[in-house]
Design an enzyme around this catalytic site. Structure first.
Site, PDB file in Angstrom:
ATOM      1  N   THR A  53      43.518  35.142  29.632  1.00 48.74           N
ATOM      2  CA  THR A  53      42.923  33.867  30.009  1.00 48.74           C
ATOM      3  C   THR A  53      44.002  32.894  30.456  1.00 48.74           C
ATOM      4  O   THR A  53      45.173  33.041  30.110  1.00 48.74           O
ATOM      5  CB  THR A  53      42.178  33.228  28.826  1.00 48.74           C
ATOM      6  OG1 THR A  53      43.128  32.744  27.857  1.00 48.74           O
ATOM      7  CG2 THR A  53      41.228  34.204  28.158  1.00 48.74           C
ATOM      8  N   ASP A  54      43.597  31.883  31.214  1.00 50.50           N
ATOM      9  CA  ASP A  54      44.463  30.726  31.369  1.00 50.50           C
ATOM     10  C   ASP A  54      44.470  29.999  30.028  1.00 50.50           C
ATOM     11  O   ASP A  54      43.705  30.328  29.107  1.00 50.50           O
ATOM     12  CB  ASP A  54      43.957  29.828  32.496  1.00 50.50           C
ATOM     13  CG  ASP A  54      45.067  29.004  33.141  1.00 50.50           C
ATOM     14  OD1 ASP A  54      46.134  28.845  32.516  1.00 50.50           O
ATOM     15  OD2 ASP A  54      44.870  28.503  34.259  1.00 50.50           O
ATOM     16  N   ALA A  55      45.325  29.004  29.884  1.00 51.08           N
ATOM     17  CA  ALA A  55      45.482  28.322  28.600  1.00 51.08           C
ATOM     18  C   ALA A  55      44.143  27.771  28.115  1.00 51.08           C
ATOM     19  O   ALA A  55      43.457  27.041  28.840  1.00 51.08           O
ATOM     20  CB  ALA A  55      46.506  27.202  28.730  1.00 51.08           C
ATOM     21  N   LEU A  56      43.780  28.110  26.891  1.00 53.98           N
ATOM     22  CA  LEU A  56      42.467  27.745  26.376  1.00 53.98           C
ATOM     23  C   LEU A  56      42.370  26.289  25.958  1.00 53.98           C
ATOM     24  O   LEU A  56      41.279  25.803  25.663  1.00 53.98           O
ATOM     25  CB  LEU A  56      42.092  28.662  25.205  1.00 53.98           C
ATOM     26  CG  LEU A  56      41.865  30.127  25.589  1.00 53.98           C
ATOM     27  CD1 LEU A  56      41.514  30.955  24.362  1.00 53.98           C
ATOM     28  CD2 LEU A  56      40.778  30.254  26.649  1.00 53.98           C
ATOM     29  N   THR A  65      42.635  34.697  34.233  1.00 50.61           N
ATOM     30  CA  THR A  65      41.366  34.085  34.594  1.00 50.61           C
ATOM     31  C   THR A  65      41.539  32.611  34.935  1.00 50.61           C
ATOM     32  O   THR A  65      42.514  31.965  34.546  1.00 50.61           O
ATOM     33  CB  THR A  65      40.369  34.189  33.444  1.00 50.61           C
ATOM     34  OG1 THR A  65      40.794  33.330  32.365  1.00 50.61           O
ATOM     35  CG2 THR A  65      40.269  35.613  32.922  1.00 50.61           C
TER      36      THR A  65
END
Length: 596
Positions: free
Chosen positions: A327-330, A289
């Protein structure tokens, strides 16, 4: 090869190494890939055996400092980082994490690469996972896009990046690069690549994608992206297309801000979503994402990572994706729109299966567990994600527990692989201006090579000197100072031609000033844009202008071969440089020209 013993969910299965028909070159589960009931039942038994904490842990992929599973030299850095663990082993034991991501800056992968160290780390982590109450193999991932984003470097094979591949227009080269990369990653124990990038770079001011994209044409991006998915997965490495629903038209970097994509729905369908739709149809394993707001898909102002209308309604239901959403890095700024304990919870509610790099692992883990226990997230929703994750691990052969050995490291950087990388680089170099046939440069030509050290000016100079040119080199900072410019002008006085390497010149006005002063000397000036090809927009016109799309050694060596005529340039521009060069532009040398 010996039989493989699989120990999971409280029972032991002795499986011949060749059990089940192969799928993408990877061994299947007991009963074979063709028996869906056996496969489904096997995974369901694993999930039924797991505690809530073990299930939630499978949904986490985190980064940890260290060169070994229990590296004492990095304990303080891990504790200071806020991750709540001292080392990899503690992350497995305390949080039951389902995967790790490797980086250069945290000691996991050194530069230069130490293949034995990385392989030993990967194998040690898998052995720790195998010793847990419910032994489940780990996803071990990295970002090996090629070009400017590549964690695994020499002595492995370094490939030009996506925009360079776009300039070749060759799906065959793109697939070959992915297959070689996958084989080398597997030799290191890395089974998941967070690549390829499917963003369509339609904005020259894009600060985060740029040459990471294949180009501005959705059809080209889709064609090369699918070829690379086929290459990675054909060699048993999980491919992850990113950044959904498309990060190509932004002038904000989501690492540091929250971009908004203003495309209407028709544009999104035609441009941004097309490559993802085609990758999904081709069977891609995972989708990452983006932390971008897309009002045409969700008017709530949330980034896609936290948006149920985007992840569930569009990605799952409209596009029909049934694989793993990561996800991309949160920890990126683009995700920081809610209190930190809400971000992982909302990502799961939106539809994410794997939470990548939450900055506080303990906080995120406990927030998800608490949300399930109080009924905000149904446990069956967790089960759905865990099933997808385990099915992916099974499909890519991880439950066989086959670990790479010393002999596998011979796959890294072979002569055959280096030849493919060289071919890709040679075919990518794009000649866009050649006034007065200033190129190619003949043997014995006196050349001054100047440019930022980051852009590889000194390496290029050494390559040209080896080809018989009389070369002087001057490395500068990214924003050349007045004194550095003065020195460049002084050296140019004794040269027949000047080669300037530039690197994101719109961000560093000193580069444009340097080129302007060199042009004023009256000497022929040849500019090589060694990152984004858009540098010409802020530079004075020069006799020669080329795009390399990267400053890695493989691309600079190819640039040298083109400059002296050993290679006739054939790259075609995969983006438009507004006001200067059209999409598809690219010159060749006249017949008979070449190194003298």
């Amino acid at each position: 090869m010996l039989a493989v013993v699989v120990w999971v969910a409280g029972f032991v299965l002795s499986v011949p190494a060749a059990a089940g028909p192969a799928r993408d070159g990877v061994k299947g589960p007991p009963g074979g890939w063709g028996d869906e009931r056996v496969r489904r039942g096997w995974i369901q038994r694993i999930v039924a055996r797991m505690t809530l904490e073990e299930k939630v842990g499978q949904m986490f992929m985190i980064d940890v400092y260290g060169r070994t599973p229990t590296d004492p030299d990095y304990e303080d850095e891990n504790l200071r980082s806020g991750r709540g663990v001292r080392n990899f082993a503690e992350a497995i034991q305390r949080y039951h994490v389902g995967g790790f991501i490797y980086f250069n800056w945290n000691g996991n992968i050194g530069i230069p690469l130490d293949p034995q160290q990385v392989q030993s780390l990967s194998n040690g982590l898998q052995q720790l996972a195998r010793q847990q109450r419910v032994p489940i193999p780990l996803l071990i991932a990295t970002d090996q896009e090629g070009g400017i984003v590549a964690r695994v470097r020499q002595p492995a094979t370094e490939f030009p990046g996506n925009m360079a591949l776009g300039a070749t227009r060759s799906p065959e080269l793109a697939e070959a690069a992915a297959r070689i990369t996958a084989r080398e990653l597997r030799a290191l124990g890395i089974n998941m690549n967070l690549a390829p990038v499917l963003d369509v770079n339609v904005n020259p001011a894009n600060p985060v994608i740029g040459v990471r994209s294949y180009g501005e044409d959705p059809e080209l991006v889709a064609r090369l992206g699918v070829a690379q998915v086929r290459g990675y997965q054909g060699e048993g490495v999980i491919a992850t297309v990113k950044h959904f629903p498309g990060h190509g038209d932004t002038d904000v970097d989501s690492h540091y801000g929250l971009p908004i994509i203003h495309h209407d729905r028709e544009t999104l369908e035609r441009v941004d979503l097309r490559p993802f739709r085609e990758a999904i149809a081709a069977g891609v394993d995972a989708v990452m994402t983006a932390h971008i707001v897309v009002p045409a898909l969700d008017d709530a102002g949330l980034p896609a990572t936290l948006s149920r209308p985007i992840l569930t309604d569009v990605l799952r239901e409209e596009l029909g994706f049934d694989g793993v959403i990561i996800t991309d890095a949160l920890g990126m700024q683009g995700a920081q729109v809610l209190p930190p304990e809400r971000i992982p919870v909302e990502a799961i509610k939106a539809g994410a299966d794997i939470l990548l790099m939450p900055p506080d692992v303990s906080l995120a883990f406990n927030a998800v567990v608490d949300a399930v226990r109080r009924g905000e997230i149904a446990e069956r929703r967790i089960d759905q994600s865990v099933y997808r994750i385990l099915e992916l691990k099974m499909r890519r052969g991880l439950f066989a527990w086959d670990l790479p050995g010393a002999a596998d490291l011979a796959l890294l950087g072979t002569a055959e692989s280096q030849a493919v990388a060289r071919q890709a680089a040679d075919r990518s170099i794009t000649l866009l201006r050649n006034e007065g046939s200033v190129l190619p440069l003949g043997r014995g030509t006196r050349v001054t090579v100047v440019g930022p050290r980051t852009a590889g000016a000194e390496l290029l100079a050494s390559e040209l000197a080896a080809k018989g040119l009389a070369v002087t080199a001057l490395g500068t900072g990214l924003n050349p100072t007045a004194s550095e410019q003065d020195e460049a002008v002084r050296r140019a006085a004794a040269a027949d031609a000047v080669v300037v390497t530039t690197y994101n010149a719109p961000s560093y006005p000193g580069q444009g000033q340097l080129v302007g002063r060199l042009v004023a000397t009256g000497k022929p000036v040849i500019v090589a844009a060694t990152r984004n090809p858009y540098d010409a927009m802020v530079l004075p016109a020069t006799a020669g202008y080329l795009a390399t799309y990267g400053h890695q050694p493989v691309s600079l060596a190819a640039l040298a071969r083109v400059l002296v005529g050993e290679v006739n340039p054939s790259g075609r521009l995969p983006v438009t440089v507004p006001g200067l060069f059209d999409y598809g532009a690219g010159l060749r040398f006249d017949p008979g020209s070449g190194a003298q």
